[in-house]
Each structure stands twice: as structure tokens, then as C-alpha cells.
Write an enzyme that holds these catalytic residues in place. Structure first.
Site, PDB file in Angstrom:
ATOM      1  N   ALA A  69      61.777  88.124  46.610  1.00  0.00           N
ATOM      2  CA  ALA A  69      62.568  87.513  47.681  1.00  0.00           C
ATOM      3  C   ALA A  69      62.760  88.475  48.844  1.00  0.00           C
ATOM      4  CB  ALA A  69      63.925  87.069  47.148  1.00  0.00           C
ATOM      5  N   GLY A 114      60.531  87.750  42.301  1.00  0.00           N
ATOM      6  CA  GLY A 114      59.844  86.511  42.623  1.00  0.00           C
ATOM      7  C   GLY A 114      58.346  86.673  42.751  1.00  0.00           C
ATOM      8  N   GLU A 117      57.153  86.338  39.351  1.00  0.00           N
ATOM      9  CA  GLU A 117      57.320  84.938  38.957  1.00  0.00           C
ATOM     10  C   GLU A 117      56.199  84.056  39.503  1.00  0.00           C
ATOM     11  OE1 GLU A 117      61.987  84.130  38.299  1.00  0.00           O
ATOM     12  OE2 GLU A 117      61.469  84.932  40.268  1.00  0.00           O
ATOM     13  N   GLU A 137      65.907  91.484  38.869  1.00  0.00           N
ATOM     14  CA  GLU A 137      66.965  90.766  39.580  1.00  0.00           C
ATOM     15  C   GLU A 137      68.376  91.174  39.178  1.00  0.00           C
ATOM     16  OE1 GLU A 137      63.408  87.975  40.055  1.00  0.00           O
ATOM     17  OE2 GLU A 137      64.162  89.422  38.584  1.00  0.00           O
TER      18      GLU A 137
END
Length: 263
Positions: A69, A114, A117, A137
Site C-alpha cells: 500500500a 499488499g 498479496e 502489516e
């Protein structure tokens, strides 16, 4: 010619291979709202394109696949703005996860949060020797929100996933391969080449068969055996009476390469 929008490009290769390119190199592909929207849009277009047999997710950033992110943008958002952003973010990760054809992540450098991910959303992860992966995170007060808490245990088991998520540690390529976080490790700088070569081998097979096999694999995962076999049977029925099946059997008997009609 590549299909380009800001931060994302789609490149078409021979044989039904498409490449979804993360293209925000100055930010090491940190996923901003705008970039998330572009990823979701590109995935929707690829999902609807029956000529695409395999998708490779790659990166133009020299030092990273994707660092997750965009925390600079995230820091500027109010709580209300963060709530409004959430569907766009989910659309990016869900877009990759829900692609109906096989997907391969080509990972080098950092694939964190992310970014990892996005790779986990793919069916296969090819990493080069420079890869560093992880879900850090909790170290910034959140949790993996792009599918990581669900996809990682499906790869490595619940206890291993818990250790990796709770410690927020980064894992280098050799250990990542040993733990099953990635599926192969290749020489530095060759992840994209290796992923495209693998995609080409996959794409030589029946596009109807590829999509049906992926559907059976995805839907059957976690089901009890009886339910999984019913899912497999339903997927088999979609291919058993297809033109691809007829062509595949004919080509085998005639000792020639099949010309897949894709239906």
C-alpha cells in the site's frame, strides 16, 4: 502494442499469453488508490477476453515487484476517505484473484504487504534470487487486507502463516522457496523471462481445459473430498463435450499439434 494506463500496462504475447505490468517504478509500485483502480480495470478487461489463456503479473520497478500500500497516501486519508477507498483496494486484489485463467507472478526485489498479496493471488509464483517477501502489516498497526490472512495459510498451513504474519518478518528467496512462499527461484533478473516461458508452456494447452481446471482447483480447495469431487465433476462436464476436447482427442490420434478452438 501494449495497452497502457497510468501505473498499469497490459502487454499481449504470442500464444494467448498476456502480461499485467505494474508500472509505478518511482514508488516501487506502491499501490495508491489510482493504481488500485487501474489494476482492477485491467483485470476486468483480461477476464472478459477469451483469447487470453494465461496471465503473467510483472513489474517495471528495478528493486521491487510491489512494496504494498502507498503509505504516504494512506497517511493523508481521513477515516471516512479510507472507508471509501476500501472497495477500490479490494477490487485490485480481488481482480487478480478472480481471473479465470492461470496466473503467474514474476517477483524480484521487494514483494511486501499488499505486494506479496498480489503475488499470493496468482496460481504460481516465480521469484528471482533478489526476492524478499513478507506480510509486515501488523508492524504498522493493521493486518493483511488484500487476502493475505486467507491465501497464505492455504499455501503454507495455518501455524506457519501465523508465525510469518505475527512476526511481520521478511523472508529472502531461498527460505521463501523452502517454506513454499514461492514456487521456484531463478537467477537474478530472470523472473519475468522464466514466468513468460512457463506461461507459454501452459498456454499451449486447451484454453477451455485450463479455465475449467483452475475453477475446480479453486472451488474444491478446503472442501471435504466428496464435495470436491462433485466440483471436479461439474468442471469436467464443461469440457467433456467441448470443441476443445474433440480437437484434443483428434490431434492425439492423428499425431499432430492441436489447434484449439477455445470452446
Amino acid at each position: 502494442m501494449p495497452e497502457v494506463s497510468e501505473f498499469v500496462a497490459v502487454r499481449r504475447h504470442d500464444g494467448g499469453v498476456a502480461e499485467l505490468v505494474l508500472d509505478r517504478p518511482k514508488a516501487m509500485n506502491a499501490v495508491s488508490t489510482q493504481m488500485a483502480r487501474a489494476i482492477g480495470s485491467a483485470c476486468a478487461s483480461l477476464a472478459a477476453d477469451e483469447s487470453v489463456r494465461v496471465v503473467v503479473v510483472s513489474s517495471t520497478a528495478e528493486r521491487a515487484f510491489c512494496v504494498g500500500a502507498d503509505l504516504k497516501e494512506r497517511n493523508s486519508l481521513s477515516d471516512a476517505e479510507l472507508v471509501r477507498q476500501r472497495p477500490t483496494t479490494r477490487g485490485a486484489y480481488g481482480g487478480v484473484l478472480e481471473l479465470p485463467m492461470p496466473t503467474i507472478a514474476a517477483v524480484h526485489g521487494f514483494a511486501l504487504g499488499g505486494g506479496f498479496e498480489l503475488a499470493l493471488a496468482c496460481d504460481v509464483i516465480v521469484a528471482d534470487e533478489t526476492a524478499v517477501v513478507g506480510l509486515p502489516e501488523v508492524s504498522v498497526g493493521v493486518i493483511p487486507g488484500g487476502g493475505g490472512t486467507q491465501l497464505l495459510p492455504r499455501r503454507v498451513g495455518a501455524a506457519r502463516a501465523a508465525e510469518l504474519i505475527f512476526t511481520a518478518r521478511r523472508v529472502e528467496a531461498a527460505e521463501a522457496l523452502a517454506l513454499g512462499l514461492v514456487d521456484s527461484v531463478v537467477a537474478a533478473g530472470t523472473d519475468r523471462e522464466a514466468a513468460l516461458a512457463l506461461a507459454g508452456r501452459m498456454a499451449a494447452n486447451s484454453p477451455v481445459g485450463l479455465r475449467a481446471a483452475k475453477r475446480a482447483l479453486r472451488l474444491g480447495h478446503g472442501m471435504d473430498l466428496a464435495a470436491g469431487l462433485e466440483i471436479e465433476d461439474a468442471a469436467w462436464r464443461t469440457v467433456a463435450f467441448s470443441a476443445d476436447r474433440a480437437e484434443g482427442v483428434a490431434a492425439f490420434n492423428e499425431k499432430r499439434r492441436p489447434e484449439w478452438p477455445g470452446m
